[in-house]
Motif scaffolding. Structure first.
Motif, PDB file in Angstrom:
ATOM      1  N   HIS A  58      -6.757  -0.545   9.027  1.00  0.00           N
ATOM      2  CA  HIS A  58      -8.012  -0.566   9.768  1.00  0.00           C
ATOM      3  C   HIS A  58      -8.088  -1.817  10.649  1.00  0.00           C
ATOM      4  N   LEU A  59      -7.706  -2.956  10.094  1.00  0.00           N
ATOM      5  CA  LEU A  59      -7.731  -4.194  10.869  1.00  0.00           C
ATOM      6  C   LEU A  59      -6.724  -4.127  12.017  1.00  0.00           C
ATOM      7  N   ALA A  60      -5.524  -3.629  11.742  1.00  0.00           N
ATOM      8  CA  ALA A  60      -4.494  -3.531  12.780  1.00  0.00           C
ATOM      9  C   ALA A  60      -4.971  -2.674  13.939  1.00  0.00           C
ATOM     10  N   LYS A  61      -5.638  -1.575  13.649  1.00  0.00           N
ATOM     11  CA  LYS A  61      -6.135  -0.677  14.697  1.00  0.00           C
ATOM     12  C   LYS A  61      -7.189  -1.367  15.551  1.00  0.00           C
ATOM     13  N   ALA A  62      -8.091  -2.126  14.910  1.00  0.00           N
ATOM     14  CA  ALA A  62      -9.149  -2.810  15.649  1.00  0.00           C
ATOM     15  C   ALA A  62      -8.570  -3.909  16.536  1.00  0.00           C
ATOM     16  N   VAL A  63      -7.626  -4.670  16.004  1.00  0.00           N
ATOM     17  CA  VAL A  63      -7.045  -5.771  16.757  1.00  0.00           C
ATOM     18  C   VAL A  63      -6.176  -5.248  17.897  1.00  0.00           C
ATOM     19  N   LYS A  64      -5.550  -4.095  17.698  1.00  0.00           N
ATOM     20  CA  LYS A  64      -4.719  -3.518  18.754  1.00  0.00           C
ATOM     21  C   LYS A  64      -5.539  -3.236  20.010  1.00  0.00           C
ATOM     22  N   PRO A  86      -7.147  -0.937   4.296  1.00  0.00           N
ATOM     23  CA  PRO A  86      -7.797  -2.132   4.868  1.00  0.00           C
ATOM     24  C   PRO A  86      -6.943  -2.818   5.934  1.00  0.00           C
ATOM     25  N   ALA A  87      -5.651  -2.947   5.669  1.00  0.00           N
ATOM     26  CA  ALA A  87      -4.756  -3.568   6.653  1.00  0.00           C
ATOM     27  C   ALA A  87      -4.585  -2.670   7.873  1.00  0.00           C
ATOM     28  N   GLU A 104      -0.117  -4.912  10.360  1.00  0.00           N
ATOM     29  CA  GLU A 104       0.780  -3.759  10.253  1.00  0.00           C
ATOM     30  C   GLU A 104       1.857  -3.998   9.205  1.00  0.00           C
ATOM     31  N   ALA A 105       2.362  -5.222   9.147  1.00  0.00           N
ATOM     32  CA  ALA A 105       3.398  -5.528   8.165  1.00  0.00           C
ATOM     33  C   ALA A 105       2.876  -5.394   6.736  1.00  0.00           C
ATOM     34  N   ALA A 106       1.585  -5.612   6.564  1.00  0.00           N
ATOM     35  CA  ALA A 106       1.000  -5.580   5.224  1.00  0.00           C
ATOM     36  C   ALA A 106       0.545  -4.190   4.793  1.00  0.00           C
ATOM     37  N   VAL A 107       0.571  -3.217   5.697  1.00  0.00           N
ATOM     38  CA  VAL A 107       0.070  -1.872   5.378  1.00  0.00           C
ATOM     39  C   VAL A 107       0.753  -1.256   4.152  1.00  0.00           C
ATOM     40  N   PRO A 108       2.088  -1.339   3.999  1.00  0.00           N
ATOM     41  CA  PRO A 108       2.702  -0.730   2.810  1.00  0.00           C
ATOM     42  C   PRO A 108       2.157  -1.277   1.494  1.00  0.00           C
ATOM     43  N   ALA A 109       1.724  -2.535   1.505  1.00  0.00           N
ATOM     44  CA  ALA A 109       1.207  -3.140   0.267  1.00  0.00           C
ATOM     45  C   ALA A 109      -0.304  -3.031   0.153  1.00  0.00           C
ATOM     46  N   LEU A 110      -1.011  -3.130   1.270  1.00  0.00           N
ATOM     47  CA  LEU A 110      -2.474  -3.210   1.224  1.00  0.00           C
ATOM     48  C   LEU A 110      -3.171  -1.926   1.659  1.00  0.00           C
ATOM     49  N   GLY A 111      -2.443  -1.016   2.289  1.00  0.00           N
ATOM     50  CA  GLY A 111      -3.006   0.280   2.625  1.00  0.00           C
ATOM     51  C   GLY A 111      -4.041   0.271   3.727  1.00  0.00           C
TER      52      GLY A 111
END
Length: 506
Positions: A429-435, A426-427, A417-424
């Motif tokens: 998508h990963l955050a949602k799956a891990v949540k 892909p980050a 989630e912290a990386a979303v502003p920079a990575l958009g």
């Protein structure tokens, strides 16, 4: 004794001298306004308090001592959203009331509060009434004189404040009528903000260290500032016992700690590790109250789902007694932590870190190159813990392993989630799956904790000569829920660990 009210208002000013000469238009017939009742004029004298470097004003807070009017006394206004503030009042006194001083402590700290600006106003008040004579809003026209040292400023301000329960759409209708009469919404969010601006005393910009734009360091520091600000802002909310405030403050602690660990190649851990330990302490002190709250809601919810035939004995009374004893102690611990010098030292250390960030070489690298490696490292850590837990037989050791996996899932999610502003995407998508993994493991851990509490409640009930049957039923139900979570975990993890989930980061 302090009292609180939600203030929903809109401030206006005349756009031209010609409009000012015409004055405020008659609002009769605007939306539900059927009549405008003149309430006369009052003289108000307010002295605004702040730190020498205007920490309250910088965050949109105002603290004043006002004489005159029906509500003279001390008022602290905390921003909620644009045009909405919570006003907390206290009786008139010569010094700042302790109840209000506590609410600004996370910002003031050791700086002290001093008079900064004096506003003298002549206020003409009208009540906006509906067809039945009920109050819809208060209309005030203020002739304001601001004094700050030798500097002065004067202006006319029109304010419409809604009565409790009135639809905010009324303000939109008033604004439309006002625009036609030459009034526009004021640029200043408060009288104090305008007074400071017009006497050349706007709050100074908070000193913050930086890194090259677009770099990993710049991104990480921006995220840390956001969490630091959340930590500071939630302090008064926890003191006021607002819903979800303890949870949000703990989340800020956790996100900061996770970021320190995730981005250990960007920030020097020799500096961040001690701060992380203090954040862990604060989250733990707050957690006593939060964990009690979550556990109570869970047990109450499951009790409510049982048929009445399975409710044997005074189970709700027993639960109430159990919770009351835990609640008073938990609340004392939370407030004790916030009132401690240790808490203020933690906030100061976060400020110092952000003013002089201990950046490492990787901080200068492009965020798109550095951040994915950090995110994937935390994801790999989660994968290892999940694999370990799944190899264990059901029981205590597996429960502990799943709890460790849950913590790893939370850290992996925060990293993404912290990386979303920079990575958009892909980050994201990963955050949602891990949540989803974190949620499942969180339910499992809640069941483990609930079983321990239910065992204790059963012992208390038996000791008091009450039936322990219902607590046993709930215990068995929690066992079944935990077993279901363990059965679902492999499928949930299979989806979260699919190569496509992290393909955009590798």
């Amino acid at each position: 004794m302090a009292d609180t009210k939600r203030e929903i208002e809109r401030k206006f000013e005349f756009s031209k001298a010609k409009s000012a000469r015409r004055g405020v238009p008659d609002l009769t017939g605007t939306a539900a306004i059927a009549a405008v009742s003149d309430q006369g004029t009052v003289d108000l004298d307010a002295v605004y308090y702040d730190t020498p470097d205007q920490r309250l004003a910088a965050d949109g807070l105002t603290l004043r001592r006002r004489t005159g009017g029906a509500d003279e006394g001390w008022h602290l206004k905390l921003p909620v959203s644009p045009g909405v503030r919570d006003e907390i009042g206290a009786s008139l006194s010569d010094t700042v009331p302790p109840s209000l001083a506590a609410l600004v402590r996370s910002r003031v700290r050791g700086a002290g509060l001093r008079p900064q600006v004096r506003l003298v106003s002549s206020r003409r008040i009208s009540h906006l009434l509906d067809a039945e004579g009920a109050l819809l809003a208060e209309l005030s026209t203020d002739e304001v004189l601001a004094e700050r040292g030798d500097a002065t400023a004067a202006w006319t301000e029109v304010e419409v404040e809604l009565a409790d329960g009135v639809d905010p759409e009324l303000l939109d209708a008033v604004e439309k009528t006002f625009r036609k009469a030459g009034l526009r919404v004021s640029d200043a969010p408060s009288k104090l903000a305008r007074a400071l601006a017009e006497t050349d005393a706007e709050p100074p910009v908070r000193p913050e260290g930086g890194a090259p734009e677009g770099s990993a360091g710049a991104h990480v520091l921006a995220y840390l500032r956001e969490q630091r600000d959340a930590l500071v802002a939630q302090d008064p909310a926890v003191r006021r016992n607002l819903p979800d405030s303890v949870h949000q403050m703990r989340v800020a602690c956790r996100r900061l700690r996770s970021a320190f660990k995730t981005y250990r190649k960007v920030l020097d851990r020799g500096v961040t590790d001690p701060i992380g330990e203090e954040l862990r302490w604060l989250a733990a002190e707050l957690g006593v109250d939060r964990d009690r709250e979550v556990l109570l809601e869970r047990i109450q919810g499951h009790l409510g789902e049982l048929p009445r035939t399975l409710l044997l004995g005074p189970v709700r009374a027993r639960l109430k007694i159990w919770n009351a004893a835990r609640r008073s102690d938990a609340r004392r611990r939370s407030l004790g932590a916030l009132d401690s010098a240790r808490h203020l030292a933690l906030l100061d250390s976060l400020d110092a870190l952000l003013e002089r960030p201990p950046l490492l070489k990787a901080a200068d690298g492009q965020a798109e190159r550095i951040l994915p490696k950090a995110v994937l490292h935390d994801y790999k850590r989660l994968a290892d813990r999940i694999d370990t837990a799944l190899t264990l037989a059901p029981g205590h050791e597996r429960d502990l392993a799943l709890h460790e996996a849950r913590k790893a899932a939370k850290r992996s999610r925060y990293a993404a989630e912290a990386a979303v502003p920079a990575l958009g995407k892909p980050a994201k998508h990963l955050a949602k799956a891990v949540k989803k993994v974190q949620t499942l493991l969180g339910d499992h851990q809640d069941s483990v904790v609930a079983r321990d509490a239910l065992r204790g409640l059963a012992v208390q009930a038996a000791g008091a000569g009450e039936s322990a049957f219902t607590w046993g039923v709930l215990y068995a139900r929690e066992e079944a829920l935990a077993e279901r979570s363990e059965r679902e975990l492999p499928d949930i993890w299979a989806k979260a660990s699919a190569p496509t989930v992290r393909s955009g980061l590798e």
